[in-house]
Scaffold this active site. Structure first.
Site, PDB file in Angstrom:
ATOM      1  CD  GLN A 131      -7.102  40.558 -18.683  1.00 45.16           C
ATOM      2  OE1 GLN A 131      -6.927  40.463 -17.486  1.00 45.16           O
ATOM      3  NE2 GLN A 131      -8.286  40.324 -19.228  1.00 45.16           N
ATOM      4  CD  GLU A 155      -9.415  35.184 -16.928  1.00 49.69           C
ATOM      5  OE1 GLU A 155      -9.350  34.411 -15.956  1.00 49.69           O
ATOM      6  OE2 GLU A 155      -8.447  35.882 -17.306  1.00 49.69           O
ATOM      7  CG  ASP A 210      -6.854  36.905 -20.515  1.00 47.83           C
ATOM      8  OD1 ASP A 210      -6.185  36.284 -21.354  1.00 47.83           O
ATOM      9  OD2 ASP A 210      -8.050  37.173 -20.669  1.00 47.83           O
ATOM     10  N   GLY A 214      -7.371  25.780   3.339  1.00 47.51           N
ATOM     11  CA  GLY A 214      -6.103  25.622   4.044  1.00 47.51           C
ATOM     12  C   GLY A 214      -6.273  24.820   5.311  1.00 47.51           C
ATOM     13  N   GLY A 215      -5.289  24.913   6.199  1.00 49.12           N
ATOM     14  CA  GLY A 215      -5.303  24.132   7.426  1.00 49.12           C
ATOM     15  C   GLY A 215      -6.242  24.679   8.483  1.00 49.12           C
TER      16      GLY A 215
END
Length: 424
Positions: free
Chosen positions: A32, A153, A182, A257-258
């Site tokens: 892959q 993977e 991969d 996140g924020g």
């Protein structure tokens, strides 16, 4: 579903007008990580010649759904390529490989560490054969104690920072369904190869490109390393966790996140009946109205992001009490009407049947000479002057005569002998 078709010969979309037209890629990859990179180069217009052992890429036979036909595992990673077979352990095979290297702009491999060197093709030897070639290798790890570890993977996810930060606080580390180890590494390799080709226009020289799966996963996990450093200043307020140790914890569906976000349940309560909702400061008033609690918009205990940060679990519980009574598409419609960031959790069935993805040529149907029509993912790279037409993956050795006789100039009789002697 969009049907992939060949462009007319004189059309501006015809082969020869794409970004990488004229670039020859020698594809010595399998499974892959490598095939995902070379397929992207093929979609950008490169002539990708996949060199396989006479037995073929192992994924041709893995996870088959149709007996004696190339698997979807193979077909979905090898579209738009040509295939030749070659026994690179034989002397004649090495001679032919040398000629293929001489005629190529890029060579890509993802064998185990040192495998190509042991064939007799070190970087120094390859440079001798073709000083302009860009030689790219995808490995599991960089130089160091992990160099010879076998990489897959989920091993890359484990060692790149993804698994330790994926899952819920009280559960085990989890792999993500996204193939960041991969295919994620393959996309990093594409960027490096294109950069090397661009630099060659100035220097006239090729160069060595190395991309490691662990490194690619780590690059994709950089926000978690950001948070690791922030931990030295105290608990991470935007995380829903109660306790923090000396490493970034698993934080379920927190946005990372924020702005706080979470996946909330919808009716009728199936495994993918969820909508992911992000609550921005400007969104709190309309959210409070939608959930039937308008008084919370001005309540000092709820009105500011700082106040809500201490009770994120309760906030999303209140939102979920509302969403759980409605189908996810109705929730989506109501939230979007107020410009609240959100998205439904789409199942693989919903994705493969999504008309917008078909219209954007991200879910396409391809005709295969043996298995008939199959569905695959189209190119996510959209270039106005380099359109992509997805064509079927090649059959094993389909282009032996085309490459060996038509391009390398071998005779028909020699081609027959090469096959008889197990060289191709």
């Amino acid at each position: 579903m969009t049907q992939a078709v060949e462009a007319p010969e004189n059309s501006p979309d015809a082969p020869g007008t794409q970004a990488l037209s004229g670039v020859r890629v020698l594809d010595m990859t399998h499974v892959q990580s490598g095939p995902s990179a070379t397929q992207m180069l093929a979609w950008l217009g490169a002539d990708v010649v996949k060199v396989e052992a006479p037995t073929g890429d192992i994924t041709r036979k893995q996870l088959r759904d149709v007996p004696d036909v190339d698997s979807l595992y193979f077909t979905m990673l090898n579209c738009n390529k040509r295939s030749v077979t070659l026994n690179t352990k034989s002397e004649r095979g090495k001679e032919i490989l040398t000629e293929l290297i001489r005629r190529s702009d890029v060579m890509v491999e993802n064998f185990g560490p040192g495998a190509v060197d042991r064939m007799g093709f070190t970087w120094e030897k390859i440079q001798e054969i073709n000083p302009r070639i860009v030689y790219a290798s995808i490995k599991g790890f960089g130089e160091g104690p992990y160099t010879n570890f076998k990489a897959y993977e989920v091993v890359a996810q484990a060692m790149g920072g993804s698994m330790s930060t994926t899952g819920f606080e009280d559960g085990p580390p989890l792999a993500t369904g996204s193939q960041i180890g991969d295919s994620g590494t393959g996309m990093h390799a594409v960027a490096a190869i294109l950069a090397a080709l661009y630099q060659r226009t100035a220097t006239g020289r090729g160069q060595r490109v190395n991309v490691a799966m662990q490194h690619a996963v780590l690059n994709l996990c950089r926000v978690k390393l950001r948070d690791q450093q922030r931990l030295s200043h105290g608990p991470l307020a935007e995380y829903p966790n109660d306790d923090f140790g000396d490493a970034v914890p698993r934080s379920g569906n927190a946005s990372g996140g924020g702005q706080p976000g979470w996946a909330v349940k919808c009716a009728p309560g199936g495994p993918n009946d969820y909508v992911y909702v992000i609550v921005q400061p400007v969104g709190w008033k309309p959210v409070s109205e939608l959930i039937g609690r308008p008084e919370l918009a001005d309540d000092p205990d709820w009105a500011t992001p700082e106040a809500r940060l201490t009770k994120l679990g309760k906030m999303f519980q209140l939102i979920e009490e509302w969403t759980a009574t409605l189908p996810k598409w109705e929730v989506l419609e109501k939230l979007n009407a107020h410009n609240i960031p959100c998205g439904p959790i789409l199942s693989t069935k919903e994705i493969i049947e999504d008309p917008s993805l078909a219209a954007n040529e991200m879910v396409v149907e391809v005709e295969h000479p043996q298995r008939g029509s199959f569905t695959t993912v189209g190119s996510p790279l959209k270039l106005s002057d380099s359109p992509v037409h997805i064509t079927a993956s090649p059959l094993l050795g389909e282009h032996n005569a085309e490459v060996y006789v038509g391009e390398l100039g071998l005779g028909d009789e020699e081609l027959r002998l090469l096959k008889t002697n197990g060289v191709i």
